[in-house]
Enzyme design. Structure first.
Site, PDB file in Angstrom:
ATOM      1  N   TYR A 317       1.553 -35.003 -65.872  1.00 54.86           N
ATOM      2  CA  TYR A 317       1.176 -33.983 -64.895  1.00 54.86           C
ATOM      3  C   TYR A 317       2.239 -33.889 -63.816  1.00 54.86           C
ATOM      4  CZ  TYR A 317      -1.996 -31.090 -62.132  1.00 54.86           C
ATOM      5  OH  TYR A 317      -2.575 -30.057 -61.458  1.00 54.86           O
ATOM      6  N   TYR A 367       1.728 -23.407 -64.962  1.00 52.33           N
ATOM      7  CA  TYR A 367       0.786 -24.331 -64.330  1.00 52.33           C
ATOM      8  C   TYR A 367      -0.631 -23.919 -64.675  1.00 52.33           C
ATOM      9  CZ  TYR A 367      -1.475 -27.128 -60.684  1.00 52.33           C
ATOM     10  OH  TYR A 367      -2.264 -28.028 -60.010  1.00 52.33           O
TER      11      TYR A 367
END
Length: 414
Positions: A317, A367
């Site tokens: 992430y 994203y």
């Protein structure tokens, strides 16, 4: 260049007695996504439906095969919205996981739990957002900053931060980066290596928002400061798009169209002293350069019966470059404080010891709150990635930090 050797193993290899009953019992049977854009021109429900239909087609399944749904707590598309739009006939399980970017692997974990407990047989996990074009990009706790809706913080404790100028995630992560630089000598150039490495992966990926935009380390260093020491290219993209994943039993997945990707293990973790609220209170921890991902790693490796050296590729992430650097430490790929020299050595590139974010990640692909990382993990183990790691058999996928987080390990079916 040979990567630096860690000062002893960061995480010991687990013993066989630590077997987890869910190990390899569930699999990902299908994946789907939309284009990743700056302005989708459609509703978030429309994005979710498109990604779900693509996942169903990938798996060779019909809407009637889905009896479970799991969504992100920031998602505006509720389970009944999606069930109605897809014409699902009998949803027997629905779940919500949060907060925000910490939980894409945790959403998969909920699907595994539902299947293993007999509450569902085939679960659709999704995330849809107009993160660039939408009026509200930051979720319920960031609405009407400074107005009545934030009095009391809506459980976020924002009232202790917003009036004093701490109003954006980038400011928090800038403090994290500053602390890591002070404690361990990490440099902006080392963060730039992360950004340029994943940009190369995006340049090879036609789905990526940054597919046609190359970047050098000089470009990174010349990009404008946003919240020092973080620069423009240390930030993830704002993206419109959606991703969907279909989870079912391994036995059933083997009857689906593509080869299944096994879910070796899943884990969630708060770690000690998680702090309340959403994310800003984590700055009050004694050490905020070690994330709950360190505790998640310990649990995950124990459940998987694997260690860091067994991982072939990782989708980490990366809302900011500093989160990648800290997580390569937390997940045991190098020792604490060695993240800077480790990434600078080329260890996270395709021919390195642990290739990272092989589709471009949040920094350069798009994203979607970690869900696109799950999709890229599946593609790697199917041999379908545009940044394919040779003979990849295991993939780590992590959730966001420094809030309580989640992670999973995927495995090629052998």
């Amino acid at each position: 260049m040979t990567p630096p050797v860690a000062n002893g193993p960061a995480i010991t290899h687990p013993a066989s007695k630590d077997y987890a009953p869910h190990r390899d019992q569930c699999a990902i049977a299908g994946i789907g996504e939309t284009a990743y854009t700056r302005n989708s021109g459609v509703s978030e429900l429309g994005l979710a439906v498109a990604a779900a239909r693509n996942a169903l087609a990938d798996a060779g399944l019909q809407p009637g095969d889905i009896d479970g749904l799991v969504r992100n707590d920031f998602d505006t598309v509720t389970h009944n919205d999606l069930a109605t739009a897809l014409g699902l006939e009998d949803v027997t399980y629905w779940g919500i996981s949060g907060a925000g970017g910490a939980v894409a692997p945790g959403q998969i974990a909920q699907a595994v739990a539902a299947i293993e407990s007999g509450q569902a047989t085939t679960v659709l996990v999704y995330r849809a957002l107009n993160g660039r074009s939408g009026a509200d990009r930051y979720g319920q706790t960031r609405r009407n900053l400074g107005g009545p809706a934030t009095v009391g913080g809506n459980g976020s404790y924002d009232e202790y931060f917003l009036p004093y100028g701490l109003a954006a995630a980038g400011q928090l992560y800038a403090m994290v980066a500053q602390r890591h630089m002070i404690d361990y000598g990490t440099t902006s150039e080392q963060l730039g290596v992360i950004a340029t490495t994943v940009r190369k992966r995006a340049n090879a990926n036609p789905r990526a928002q940054m597919h046609d935009r190359t970047m050098t380390l000089e470009d990174h260093q010349n990009s404008r400061p946003i919240s020092e020491p973080l620069r423009l290219f240390d930030y993830c993209l704002e993206t419109d798009g959606a991703c969907a994943v279909i989870v079912t039993s391994t036995e059933r997945a083997r009857d689906c169209r593509p080869a299944p990707v096994l879910i070796r293990a899943v884990a969630m973790a708060t770690g000690p002293d998680p702090k309340g609220g959403v994310v800003f209170p984590t700055l009050f921890r004694d050490d905020y350069t070690t994330f709950p991902s360190k505790r998640a790693a310990q649990t995950l490796y124990r459940r998987a019966g694997l260690g860091p050296s067994d991982i072939d590729v990782a989708q980490i992430y990366d809302c900011f470059t500093i989160t990648t650097l800290i997580q390569v430490e937390d997940y045991g790929f190098c020792s604490k404080g060695e993240g800077g020299p480790f990434v600078e050595s080329g260890a996270i590139d395709l021919d390195g010891t642990i290739p990272v974010n092989t589709s471009g990640g949040h920094l350069s692909e798009g994203y979607i709150h970690g869900m696109n990382h799950v999709l890229e993990g599946v593609r790697q183990l199917r041999g379908e990635s545009t940044g394919q790691v040779r003979d990849a058999a295991t993939c780590l996928v992590t959730g966001g930090s420094p809030a309580p987080t989640s992670a999973l390990i995927l495995r090629r079916d052998q």
